[in-house]
Enzyme design. Structure first.
Site, mmCIF file in Angstrom:
data_model
loop_
_atom_site.group_PDB
_atom_site.id
_atom_site.type_symbol
_atom_site.label_atom_id
_atom_site.label_comp_id
_atom_site.label_asym_id
_atom_site.label_seq_id
_atom_site.Cartn_x
_atom_site.Cartn_y
_atom_site.Cartn_z
ATOM 1 C CG LEU A 30 -1.920 -1.175 1.281
ATOM 2 C CD1 LEU A 30 -2.827 -1.033 2.501
ATOM 3 C CD2 LEU A 30 -2.747 -1.294 0.013
ATOM 4 N N GLY A 33 -1.702 6.464 -2.574
ATOM 5 C CA GLY A 33 -2.798 6.366 -3.541
ATOM 6 C C GLY A 33 -3.908 5.474 -2.990
ATOM 7 C CG HIS A 34 -3.206 1.267 -2.353
ATOM 8 N ND1 HIS A 34 -1.853 1.035 -2.412
ATOM 9 C CD2 HIS A 34 -3.763 0.532 -3.349
ATOM 10 C CE1 HIS A 34 -1.595 0.194 -3.404
ATOM 11 N NE2 HIS A 34 -2.739 -0.128 -3.990
ATOM 12 C CG ASP A 149 -5.029 0.526 -12.031
ATOM 13 O OD1 ASP A 149 -4.128 -0.039 -12.656
ATOM 14 O OD2 ASP A 149 -4.896 0.919 -10.849
ATOM 15 C CD GLN A 152 -8.436 -2.645 -11.808
ATOM 16 O OE1 GLN A 152 -7.789 -3.661 -11.998
ATOM 17 N NE2 GLN A 152 -8.198 -1.835 -10.790
ATOM 18 C CB SER A 184 2.414 2.110 -9.257
ATOM 19 O OG SER A 184 2.391 0.733 -9.575
ATOM 20 C CB SER A 185 2.169 -2.019 -5.594
ATOM 21 O OG SER A 185 0.997 -1.599 -4.946
HETATM 22 P P1 AMP Z 1 -3.811 -2.263 -6.712
HETATM 23 O O1 AMP Z 1 -3.386 -2.612 -5.321
HETATM 24 O O2 AMP Z 1 -2.720 -1.806 -7.601
HETATM 25 O O3 AMP Z 1 -4.692 -3.335 -7.315
HETATM 26 O O4 AMP Z 1 -4.748 -0.991 -6.549
HETATM 27 C C1 AMP Z 1 -5.886 -1.004 -5.729
HETATM 28 C C2 AMP Z 1 -6.714 0.224 -6.028
HETATM 29 O O5 AMP Z 1 -5.946 1.395 -5.757
HETATM 30 C C3 AMP Z 1 -7.152 0.285 -7.494
HETATM 31 O O6 AMP Z 1 -8.477 0.757 -7.567
HETATM 32 C C4 AMP Z 1 -6.170 1.281 -8.054
HETATM 33 O O7 AMP Z 1 -6.652 1.968 -9.196
HETATM 34 C C5 AMP Z 1 -5.982 2.234 -6.889
HETATM 35 N N1 AMP Z 1 -4.720 2.960 -7.046
HETATM 36 C C6 AMP Z 1 -3.498 2.426 -7.346
HETATM 37 N N2 AMP Z 1 -2.576 3.413 -7.468
HETATM 38 C C7 AMP Z 1 -3.233 4.576 -7.254
HETATM 39 C C8 AMP Z 1 -2.839 5.950 -7.255
HETATM 40 N N3 AMP Z 1 -1.586 6.325 -7.515
HETATM 41 N N4 AMP Z 1 -3.772 6.901 -6.986
HETATM 42 C C9 AMP Z 1 -5.066 6.544 -6.726
HETATM 43 N N5 AMP Z 1 -5.500 5.265 -6.716
HETATM 44 C C10 AMP Z 1 -4.601 4.291 -6.975
#
Ligand code: AMP
Length: 278
Positions: A30, A33-34, A149, A152, A184-185
């Protein structure tokens, strides 16, 4: 924060709750962004559930799955610091009791043929499978997803239509590092210097937006793919699309809502980003 690993226990807890439930599905590792999604869900609901589950069904590349970052204890700390009420932490056989050999199929049509649908075959079907199963477990009022995303979000909107679901999808803006790199992760997999260099992605997206009034998209596309690829990136796509339908556009059409989307690899790490043009 309550942590549940079993769907039955989660359901039993949630059945006793009154008021709205906001749900933020994640794959962990995390970052801010998350957390921005969690904060929004907390503002708008009586209770917020976050899931951390690295979904094997959405990785079309086994190596990508194996090296996906995992930082569970720091995830738990971050989630409790922002006041998340519930963390759902299932094992793979909880979500896929029959394994991932026989996944359900979802007809997302055109969305599966373009951009990440084209470059990551089966990826969005894997996303639909996990989101469908997680929604069935959590039964939220609202679902929070990031525009980072972009495709997505449209796929999940389509999934909710297919399921005739009343869950409200809330899409949230992309959080960025100070240098513009979308959080991003996967950034964790980059070397320090590449993490600096990766800010070139946002620079390109912004430059396209700044220059769109004067220059056709095809020239900008060519120029910025060349720029990235001469700076150690390997670009999969840099495309312009209608922001509502993701229909690909050959040139700017200011009367439409538009978005430029990009996928590019740096040090073998696949990075995606996008920017609305208007
Ligand atoms: P993930 O863990 O990459 O599957 O992301 C989980 C959620 O967090 C998804 O809805 C992503 O679009 C959102 N997310 C990932 N990176 C960001 C970011 N930089 N800003 C806002 N939301 C994000």
């Amino acid at each position: 924060m309550f942590i549940f690993k079993k769907i039955a226990d989660l359901k039993q807890f949630l059945e006793k709750q009154t008021g709205s439930v906001g749900f933020v599905p994640t794959m962990g590792a995390l970052h801010k962004g998350h957390l921005s999604l969690i904060e929004k869900a907390k503002q708008e609901n009586s209770l917020t559930v976050c899931s951390v589950f690295i979904n094997p069904a959405q990785f079309n590349d086994k190596k990508d799955f194996e090296k996906y970052p995992m930082t569970l204890s720091s995830d738990i700390d971050m989630l409790s610091q922002v006041g998340t009420e519930v963390l759902f932490l299932p094992a793979s056989d909880e979500i896929y009791p029959d394994g991932i050999g026989q996944l359900a199929g979802y007809d997302i049509g055109y969305l599966d043929t373009i951009l990440d649908g084209k470059f990551r075959p089966g990826h969005f079907n894997g996303v639909c499978n996990v989101v469908d199963r997680l929604l069935e477990a959590v039964k939220p009022s609202r679902l929070y997803m990031g525009e980072k995303d972009f495709q997505q979000c449209l796929v999940v909107r389509r999934l909710l239509e297919i399921k005739k679901s009343t869950i409200e999808l809330i899409t949230c803006p992309t959080r960025r590092e100070a240098n513009g790199l979308a959080m991003s992760s996967r950034n964790e997999l980059l070397s320090k210097s590449a993490r600096e260099k990766a800010s070139a992605i946002f620079y390109c997206l912004k430059s396209i937006r700044d220059e769109m009034a004067k220059t056709p998209f095809s020239s900008l596309q060519e120029r910025y793919i060349r720029y990235l690829d001469s700076n150690s990136f390997e670009t999969e796509y840099l495309l312009l699309a209608d922001a509502e339908t993701l229909d690909l556009l050959t040139d700017f059409a200011p009367s439409q809502k538009m978005v430029v989307l990009l996928a590019s690899r740096l040090e073998g790490v696949r990075l995606i980003d996008n920017l609305r043009m208007n």
